[in-house]
Design an enzyme around this catalytic site. Sequence first.
Site, PDB file in Angstrom:
ATOM      1  CB  VAL A  68      -1.179  -0.033   1.325  1.00 12.94           C
ATOM      2  CG1 VAL A  68      -1.952  -1.075   1.242  1.00 12.94           C
ATOM      3  CG2 VAL A  68      -0.366   0.084   2.391  1.00 12.94           C
ATOM      4  CB  CYS A  69       1.761   3.795  -1.534  1.00 11.20           C
ATOM      5  SG  CYS A  69       1.256   3.971  -3.055  1.00 11.20           S
ATOM      6  NE  ARG A  70       0.264  10.941  -2.174  1.00 13.37           N
ATOM      7  CZ  ARG A  70       1.374  11.734  -2.163  1.00 13.37           C
ATOM      8  NH1 ARG A  70       1.742  12.467  -1.035  1.00 13.37           N
ATOM      9  NH2 ARG A  70       1.870  12.182  -3.258  1.00 13.37           N
TER      10      ARG A  70
END
Length: 103
Positions: A68-70
């Site tokens: 996951v990230c932004r």
Amino acid sequence: MGLFGIFGQKDESENIKEYLEKDAIILDVRTQAEWNEGHIDNAKHIVLNLIPLEIEQIKSWNKPVITVCRSGGRSGQAMQFLAQNGVDVINGGPWQNVAKHLE
């Protein structure tokens, strides 16, 4: 497939659920500042550019991984690298996208 075609689809949501049921590790690849602003409890945090240095640690978890990230771009890069190195991994996209499956 375009950048936005790799996450946010209904089937990806099913993949996230399936991976969470398999006790997947959530791997957040955002910067420290982004992580400090909010993250999933119990997620692991390894900044994207450090993933190659931590590959043996990640493999030692012996569990599926959800990156996951932004927005999904960096987690997509991490997913590709991990998959090329034998990790069972999917791109969860934005961390909030995975967080909603944990509620």
